[in-house]
Enzyme design. Structure first.
Site, PDB file in Angstrom:
ATOM      1  CG  HIS A  18      18.714  -8.299  39.129  1.00  0.00           C
ATOM      2  ND1 HIS A  18      18.945  -8.138  37.828  1.00  0.00           N
ATOM      3  CD2 HIS A  18      18.794  -7.346  39.837  1.00  0.00           C
ATOM      4  CE1 HIS A  18      19.525  -6.884  37.827  1.00  0.00           C
ATOM      5  NE2 HIS A  18      19.255  -6.411  38.940  1.00  0.00           N
ATOM      6  CG  HIS A  21      23.537  -8.302  38.726  1.00  0.00           C
ATOM      7  ND1 HIS A  21      22.314  -8.315  39.876  1.00  0.00           N
ATOM      8  CD2 HIS A  21      23.642  -7.091  38.956  1.00  0.00           C
ATOM      9  CE1 HIS A  21      22.177  -7.131  40.389  1.00  0.00           C
ATOM     10  NE2 HIS A  21      23.000  -6.315  39.766  1.00  0.00           N
ATOM     11  CB  CYS A 126      15.279  14.589  46.630  1.00  0.00           C
ATOM     12  SG  CYS A 126      14.085  13.858  47.858  1.00  0.00           S
ATOM     13  CB  CYS A 129      16.678  10.765  47.167  1.00  0.00           C
ATOM     14  SG  CYS A 129      15.004  10.387  46.577  1.00  0.00           S
ATOM     15  CB  CYS A 143      11.784  13.579  44.362  1.00  0.00           C
ATOM     16  SG  CYS A 143      12.428  12.124  44.887  1.00  0.00           S
ATOM     17  CG  HIS A 146      10.909  11.105  48.711  1.00  0.00           C
ATOM     18  ND1 HIS A 146      12.257  10.787  48.129  1.00  0.00           N
ATOM     19  CD2 HIS A 146      10.831  10.238  49.887  1.00  0.00           C
ATOM     20  CE1 HIS A 146      12.727   9.847  48.933  1.00  0.00           C
ATOM     21  NE2 HIS A 146      12.105   9.640  49.878  1.00  0.00           N
ATOM     22  CE  LYS A 295      -1.563 -13.007  30.665  1.00  0.00           C
ATOM     23  NZ  LYS A 295      -2.334 -14.358  30.522  1.00  0.00           N
ATOM     24  CE  LYS A 298       5.849  -1.697  32.341  1.00  0.00           C
ATOM     25  NZ  LYS A 298       5.473  -0.143  32.307  1.00  0.00           N
TER      26      LYS A 298
HETATM   27 ZN   LIG Z   1      13.268  11.838  46.835  1.00  0.00          ZN
END
Ligand SMILES: [Zn+2]
Length: 522
Positions: A18, A21, A126, A129, A143, A146, A295, A298
């Site tokens: 993207h 990079h 976690c 994860c 986390c 999560h 608008k 992000k």
């Molecule tokens: Zn997690």
């Protein structure tokens, strides 16, 4: 021949190429081309980072084994850079055998020297994860992905004695003020080093993670992240062979975004010290591309795909120009479709493109393309024009040494503005009506062709395809010689140029996605 070495980070294969990079890679490519043009032998490394639990999970989620998964994404990076005309010399993958062997060799060396030890590792883990979180990374103790409270677990792991190298690192940074640049990042690193440095956990038990490089001194563990990833910068040189490590490594210029400052400015130099290797020459740190419109999502940065840009602008150069011109290296820059289109229209289509087609059209119309001689005594405005481009080249040299690409391009465009004023000042289109002024028109156009020839040399690192097209329009040979001939000696007597082509078509900005949606709803 003096050597210089440029690296991008190895890109983690959990996302497709993207904007972020692409920027780092285009910068490395521009630097490589620039240093080649001033006589350096260069080596440019990019590649992919392919181990770790996130990859193992992503592979599982897509119903494939980790190796097939990383083969696919890594190939996507490589073909993207190939299609963008990125002139990298080597593409490294951390799953390459030579890299794995090199990592094991260095780990064994540091282990034998006593700087890797076995200890207790505790942290917030976690299970969703499958990773540890630091207290700072947790949001309200949960986390962030999560929203669950992680367990505090501890396990035995291997540690790198990073703390031992804190003082030597501080002294190195003080003794070489531009080791980390721009200045703000050096300041940030020194501030961080005011707190005691902890040792670095560098392993994971194979009971939890198999997708990694086995530790050479304990088969129950794989190395985790830092040695695996960072050592790519040296393993690629060892793989290249000869005296590559000795000659290129001390001339290494890393290019990174600021999110990976700490591993590159702190972990990596201490690892090099422990391995008995010299430090890199410069760590060059750039900012983020920030999406301009509130608008817009992000995460738009993640959907700016380099190949789509190339297709939209009929080549990679307009996008390269925007990236290099719009961001002051080191600071954040705004990205928006409007800004992109405005830059391309104003600087490339209207300014550069119009200038070139105007000059070449006059040359064709007035002299059937044949370059006319210039006399021994130059008019003041002719000398000024040459002087302005000599000044631009001087300025460019300084800006390139400081990675101020936007300033380098500004210097070229300032000379181009002067060349446009020179056309107005000398008014060849009026003079040509006076039969006694033909020779002067020939001189004026000859100077203007020298501008285009000079541009084709100065722009080559930034806009390689455009530079090649300019040379083609001037019917100059592709070698360096024709480009470096002094002003006034670039064209053989009777040389005929080719006619103009449209270099940069004018563009319309893409409609704002949200506005389109609102219109459709109403
Ligand atoms: Zn997690």
């Amino acid at each position: 021949m003096e050597r210089i070495y440029f690296t991008t980070p190895i890109y983690y294969v959990n996302a497709e190429p993207h904007l972020g990079h692409t920027y780092t890679t285009v910068v490395a490519d521009t630097l490589k081309r620039y240093y080649n043009s001033i006589g350096y032998e260069t080596f440019f490394l990019t590649g992919t980072d392919e181990h770790g639990d996130k990859i193992a999970q992503a592979a599982e989620a897509s119903g494939t084994d980790p190796k097939s998964y990383v083969d696919r994404i890594s190939n996507l990076f490589r073909t993207t850079w190939d299609n963008c005309g990125i002139a990298y010399d080597h593409f490294i993958r951390t799953t390459d055998n030579y890299h794995k062997e090199f990592v094991q060799k260095i780990l064994q060396k540091i282990y034998d020297a006593g700087d890797i030890y076995f200890g207790e590792y505790g942290g917030f883990y976690c299970y969703g994860c499958e990773r540890f979180y630091t207290e700072k990374e947790l949001v309200d103790g949960k986390c962030p992905d999560h929203q669950t409270v992680p367990d505090y677990i501890s396990e035995k792991n291997y540690f790198f004695r990073m703390s031992k190298y804190q003082q030597p690192l501080i002294e190195t940074i003080w003794s070489k003020p531009d080791l980390i640049r721009p200045e703000r990042y050096r300041t940030e690193v020194l501030a961080f080093l005011r707190e005691p440095l902890e040792d670095l956990c560098i392993s994971r038990p194979t009971s939890r993670l198999q997708w990694g490089i086995p530790l050479p001194f304990d088969a129950n563990y794989v190395t985790y992240v830092w040695f695996d990833a960072l050592l790519n910068y040296v393993s690629a040189l060892e793989y290249r062979g000869g005296d590559s490590v000795q000659s290129f490594w001390p001339k290494a210029q890393h290019l990174i975004a600021k999110d990976i400052l700490k591993p590159h400015a702190i972990y990596w130099p201490t690892m090099l010290m422990a391995a008995g290797l010299p430090l890199y020459d410069h760590l060059n740190v750039h900012g983020y591309w920030v999406m301009d419109s509130a608008k817009m999502s992000k995460s738009l940065g993640n959907v700016v795909r380099p190949l789509e840009m190339k297709e939209r602008f009929k080549g990679m150069d307009p996008f390269r120009y925007f990236l290099l011109r719009e961001m002051a290296f080191g600071q954040d820059a705004k990205f928006s479709d409007q800004a992109l289109v405005m830059r391309i229209n104003a600087d490339l289509a209207n300014n550069l493109g119009n200038f070139v087609s105007r000059v070449l059209a006059m040359q064709e119309k007035y002299f059937a393309g044949a370059v006319q001689p210039i006399g021994a005594n130059w008019a003041a405005e002719d000398s000024q024009l040459r002087g302005k481009f000599a000044q631009a080249e001087d300025e460019l040299t300084g800006h390139m040494a400081e990675l101020q690409f936007h300033r380098a391009l500004e210097a070229i465009w300032s000379a181009l503005d002067h060349a446009n004023r020179y056309i107005v000042q000398t008014a060849p289109y009026t003079l040509i009506k006076d039969p006694g002024k033909q020779a002067r028109v020939g001189e004026v156009l000859h100077h203007l062709l020298e501008v285009i020839r000079t541009l084709s040399r100065l722009l080559a690192p930034f806009l390689p395809d455009t530079a090649r097209e300019l040379r083609g329009m001037l019917a100059l040979p592709q070698g360096q010689e024709a480009l470096f001939a002094p002003w006034g000696q670039g064209f053989q007597p009777g040389h005929k140029i080719n006619g103009p082509k449209i270099l940069f078509p004018r563009l319309e900005a893409l409609p704002d996605p949200l506005e389109v949606k609102i219109n459709n709803e109403s």
